[in-house]
Structures are given as C-alpha cells and as structure tokens.
Write a protein that holds these residues in place. Structure first.
Motif, mmCIF file in Angstrom:
data_model
loop_
_atom_site.group_PDB
_atom_site.id
_atom_site.type_symbol
_atom_site.label_atom_id
_atom_site.label_comp_id
_atom_site.label_asym_id
_atom_site.label_seq_id
_atom_site.Cartn_x
_atom_site.Cartn_y
_atom_site.Cartn_z
ATOM 1 N N ARG A 36 13.274 33.637 -27.739
ATOM 2 C CA ARG A 36 12.419 32.461 -28.008
ATOM 3 C C ARG A 36 13.256 31.177 -27.928
ATOM 4 N NH1 ARG A 36 7.559 30.701 -27.412
ATOM 5 N NH2 ARG A 36 8.289 28.606 -27.344
ATOM 6 N N ALA A 37 14.440 31.191 -28.527
ATOM 7 C CA ALA A 37 15.318 30.019 -28.489
ATOM 8 C C ALA A 37 15.766 29.732 -27.053
ATOM 9 C CB ALA A 37 16.526 30.223 -29.401
ATOM 10 N N LEU A 38 16.069 30.774 -26.288
ATOM 11 C CA LEU A 38 16.455 30.578 -24.880
ATOM 12 C C LEU A 38 15.315 29.970 -24.077
ATOM 13 C CD1 LEU A 38 18.324 33.941 -24.238
ATOM 14 C CD2 LEU A 38 19.343 31.646 -24.065
ATOM 15 N N VAL A 39 14.108 30.476 -24.278
ATOM 16 C CA VAL A 39 12.939 29.951 -23.567
ATOM 17 C C VAL A 39 12.745 28.474 -23.906
ATOM 18 C CG1 VAL A 39 10.411 30.088 -23.418
ATOM 19 C CG2 VAL A 39 11.789 32.183 -23.299
ATOM 20 N N ASP A 40 12.835 28.137 -25.186
ATOM 21 C CA ASP A 40 12.677 26.732 -25.598
ATOM 22 C C ASP A 40 13.731 25.849 -24.946
ATOM 23 O OD1 ASP A 40 10.501 27.435 -27.192
ATOM 24 O OD2 ASP A 40 11.666 27.409 -29.066
ATOM 25 N N ARG A 41 14.983 26.303 -24.941
ATOM 26 C CA ARG A 41 16.067 25.511 -24.347
ATOM 27 C C ARG A 41 15.902 25.384 -22.841
ATOM 28 N NH1 ARG A 41 20.710 28.719 -26.210
ATOM 29 N NH2 ARG A 41 21.848 27.621 -24.596
ATOM 30 N N ALA A 42 15.481 26.460 -22.188
ATOM 31 C CA ALA A 42 15.260 26.401 -20.741
ATOM 32 C C ALA A 42 14.167 25.384 -20.426
ATOM 33 C CB ALA A 42 14.878 27.779 -20.205
ATOM 34 N N ARG A 43 13.085 25.443 -21.152
ATOM 35 C CA ARG A 43 11.991 24.495 -20.908
ATOM 36 C C ARG A 43 12.435 23.062 -21.148
ATOM 37 N NH1 ARG A 43 7.523 28.135 -24.097
ATOM 38 N NH2 ARG A 43 6.991 29.531 -22.357
ATOM 39 N N GLN A 44 13.192 22.827 -22.207
ATOM 40 C CA GLN A 44 13.690 21.472 -22.487
ATOM 41 C C GLN A 44 14.599 20.971 -21.372
ATOM 42 O OE1 GLN A 44 15.564 21.896 -26.312
ATOM 43 N NE2 GLN A 44 13.613 22.040 -27.399
ATOM 44 N N SER A 45 15.316 21.895 -20.736
ATOM 45 C CA SER A 45 16.231 21.533 -19.649
ATOM 46 C C SER A 45 15.551 21.583 -18.282
ATOM 47 C CB SER A 45 17.436 22.478 -19.650
ATOM 48 O OG SER A 45 18.154 22.358 -20.845
ATOM 49 N N ARG A 46 14.265 21.850 -18.278
ATOM 50 C CA ARG A 46 13.484 21.963 -17.035
ATOM 51 C C ARG A 46 14.002 23.064 -16.111
ATOM 52 N NH1 ARG A 46 9.969 17.447 -16.741
ATOM 53 N NH2 ARG A 46 10.638 15.767 -18.104
ATOM 54 N N VAL A 47 14.492 24.123 -16.744
ATOM 55 C CA VAL A 47 14.913 25.322 -16.018
ATOM 56 C C VAL A 47 13.726 26.275 -16.010
ATOM 57 C CG1 VAL A 47 16.404 27.360 -16.172
ATOM 58 C CG2 VAL A 47 17.356 25.070 -16.520
ATOM 59 N N PRO A 48 13.348 26.805 -14.847
ATOM 60 C CA PRO A 48 12.195 27.694 -14.803
ATOM 61 C C PRO A 48 12.399 28.965 -15.620
ATOM 62 C CG PRO A 48 13.101 27.342 -12.592
ATOM 63 C CD PRO A 48 13.965 26.592 -13.541
ATOM 64 N N VAL A 49 11.320 29.386 -16.254
ATOM 65 C CA VAL A 49 11.283 30.669 -16.955
ATOM 66 C C VAL A 49 10.391 31.579 -16.125
ATOM 67 C CG1 VAL A 49 10.685 31.886 -19.084
ATOM 68 C CG2 VAL A 49 11.554 29.530 -19.192
ATOM 69 N N VAL A 50 10.941 32.726 -15.737
ATOM 70 C CA VAL A 50 10.193 33.711 -14.958
ATOM 71 C C VAL A 50 10.012 34.937 -15.852
ATOM 72 C CG1 VAL A 50 10.168 35.165 -12.906
ATOM 73 C CG2 VAL A 50 11.141 32.843 -12.788
ATOM 74 N N TRP A 51 8.767 35.279 -16.100
ATOM 75 C CA TRP A 51 8.418 36.416 -16.944
ATOM 76 C C TRP A 51 8.191 37.635 -16.063
ATOM 77 C CZ3 TRP A 51 8.297 35.484 -22.203
ATOM 78 C CH2 TRP A 51 8.314 34.135 -22.576
ATOM 79 N N VAL A 52 8.644 38.788 -16.534
ATOM 80 C CA VAL A 52 8.426 40.046 -15.824
ATOM 81 C C VAL A 52 7.631 40.954 -16.757
ATOM 82 C CG1 VAL A 52 9.539 42.047 -14.776
ATOM 83 C CG2 VAL A 52 10.592 39.782 -14.553
ATOM 84 N N ARG A 53 6.587 41.576 -16.184
ATOM 85 C CA ARG A 53 5.725 42.441 -16.998
ATOM 86 C C ARG A 53 5.487 43.752 -16.254
ATOM 87 N NH1 ARG A 53 0.643 39.492 -19.098
ATOM 88 N NH2 ARG A 53 0.282 39.272 -16.875
ATOM 89 N N HIS A 54 5.797 44.841 -16.939
ATOM 90 C CA HIS A 54 5.667 46.175 -16.355
ATOM 91 C C HIS A 54 4.266 46.718 -16.564
ATOM 92 C CE1 HIS A 54 7.496 49.837 -14.760
ATOM 93 N NE2 HIS A 54 6.645 50.482 -15.550
ATOM 94 N N GLY A 55 3.770 47.407 -15.566
ATOM 95 C CA GLY A 55 2.497 48.095 -15.679
ATOM 96 C C GLY A 55 2.584 49.468 -15.046
ATOM 97 N N ASP A 56 2.018 50.460 -15.719
ATOM 98 C CA ASP A 56 1.953 51.821 -15.187
ATOM 99 C C ASP A 56 0.890 52.584 -15.960
ATOM 100 O OD1 ASP A 56 3.171 52.578 -17.638
ATOM 101 O OD2 ASP A 56 5.156 52.773 -16.733
ATOM 102 N N ASP A 57 0.892 53.917 -15.870
ATOM 103 C CA ASP A 57 -0.123 54.718 -16.552
ATOM 104 C C ASP A 57 -0.084 54.548 -18.071
ATOM 105 O OD1 ASP A 57 -1.034 55.646 -14.132
ATOM 106 O OD2 ASP A 57 0.088 57.528 -14.232
ATOM 107 N N GLU A 58 1.107 54.305 -18.619
ATOM 108 C CA GLU A 58 1.244 54.126 -20.072
ATOM 109 C C GLU A 58 1.049 52.681 -20.504
ATOM 110 O OE1 GLU A 58 4.878 55.901 -21.462
ATOM 111 O OE2 GLU A 58 4.562 57.664 -20.210
ATOM 112 N N LEU A 59 1.255 51.741 -19.600
ATOM 113 C CA LEU A 59 1.078 50.310 -19.885
ATOM 114 C C LEU A 59 0.000 49.778 -18.936
ATOM 115 C CD1 LEU A 59 4.784 49.111 -20.242
ATOM 116 C CD2 LEU A 59 3.074 49.173 -22.049
ATOM 117 N N GLN A 60 -1.222 50.081 -19.249
ATOM 118 C CA GLN A 60 -2.353 49.701 -18.403
ATOM 119 C C GLN A 60 -2.550 48.190 -18.421
ATOM 120 O OE1 GLN A 60 -4.524 51.653 -16.486
ATOM 121 N NE2 GLN A 60 -3.094 53.329 -16.850
ATOM 122 N N ALA A 61 -2.636 47.598 -17.248
ATOM 123 C CA ALA A 61 -2.865 46.158 -17.129
ATOM 124 C C ALA A 61 -4.080 45.754 -17.956
ATOM 125 C CB ALA A 61 -3.069 45.771 -15.672
#
Length: 183
Positions: A36-61
C-alpha cells in the motif's frame, strides 16, 4: 541473446494480491501495508502501477476469491493485466501495457513468492526488462505439507538468489520497500 528493453521508465508491478491468494499468506497484513505504501509513493511520483490478477478454475473471474484485496484498489486508468499462467507475460497483454507506458524497469511486489512472483521476475528478465524485487513486499502460503520450505525460508531464498541476478544489458536485484526510489 535477449536484447535489453530500451525504454526509460519504471513501473510498480503488483502481482496477485487477491482475496484467496493471500487469505492465509505469511505476514499478510505487513506485506499488504508495505505494498500500500509503495503504491501511494508510486502514484505520488507519477510512476505507473500495473496490477496483475490471476484467474483459473479456483479463482473464477468476478468471484470474491478473485478480487484484489480490499486493502488495495487499482485507481481509475491503472492497468490490470489478467493472467492464467504463473508468468504475467505468458499469453497476456503485459508487454503491450509496458510498451505503451515506455517501461523498461519493473519494481515487483506481491504473491506468491515461489510461484507467480518468481515466474514473472524470470519472464520479465528473459524478455529484456530490468526486474527488481521488493524484498519485504512479497509473500507466500505455507506449503510444507507438499515438501516446500517454510514461507520465511522461501522468501529469504528468493531474495538471496534474485539479489545478484544480471545478464548482458539488464539487471535484477532486491531492495527493501523503504529504499525503493521511484524515478
């Protein structure tokens, strides 16, 4: 030989911090706080945050299990890369997203250390990206019943071997969250 990516910018890549992925994770709350602190600092510095989200049979979209944890929330306009394999580059839009942002260096945090984090670090590195792991901002679950080392040992080992990762024209490395400098 893999050519280095010739792009000047850095992105924070947050891997699989989803409800069921981290429900039983080692140091869950501490790691989420660091991210959370890294995300806040990245946003303040205008550094892009790229989120990755896994999906499969156990993690249904669309399911609760698949959702990014409520402690973290992608901001409007931040990329969410959907994946079905451990490596966030494999059969995804990750390379197109990073190219569109001019990113050649990744700062990586998330879960699980011994699965998607390691696979994505190697995937990035083998494709020519610099890839830095945030040593205190990744976690895993206890899989000792399957023969794996304890979570703390998995994390420490991953930090140890990634610390000196390098190849022609690109580098890896490990940095603690308080020492991350967003450019």
């Amino acid at each position: 030989m893999t050519a280095p990516i010739d792009r000047p910018y850095t992105a924070l890549v947050v891997i699989d911090l989803q409800n069921d992925v981290v429900a039983q994770a080692y140091r869950r709350d501490e790691v989420l706080g660091k991210v959370r602190a890294l995300v806040d600092r990245a946003r303040q510095s205008r550094v892009p945050v790229v989120w990755v989200r896994h999906g499969d049979d156990e993690l249904q979209a669309g399911s609760h299990a698949w959702q990014i944890v409520p402690e973290l929330a992608p901001a409007p306009g931040e990329a969410i890369v959907e994946k079905g394999y451990r490596d966030a580059f494999e059969a995804t839009e990750m390379e197109q997203v990073l190219a569109g942002l001019g990113v050649g260096k990744l700062i990586v945090a998330g879960a699980q250390t011994d699965m998607c984090v390691r696979s994505t670090l190697h995937g990035a590195f083998s494709r020519g990206y610099d890839a830095v792991l945030v040593g205190d901002a990744h976690t895993t679950v206890d899989m000792t019943h399957l023969g794996a080392p304890a979570p703390r040992e998995v994390i420490n080992h991953t930090n140890m071997y990634w610390r000196n990762q390098r190849a022609p024209g690109r580098s890896g490395g490990v940095v603690q969250s308080d020492d991350v400098v967003f450019e």
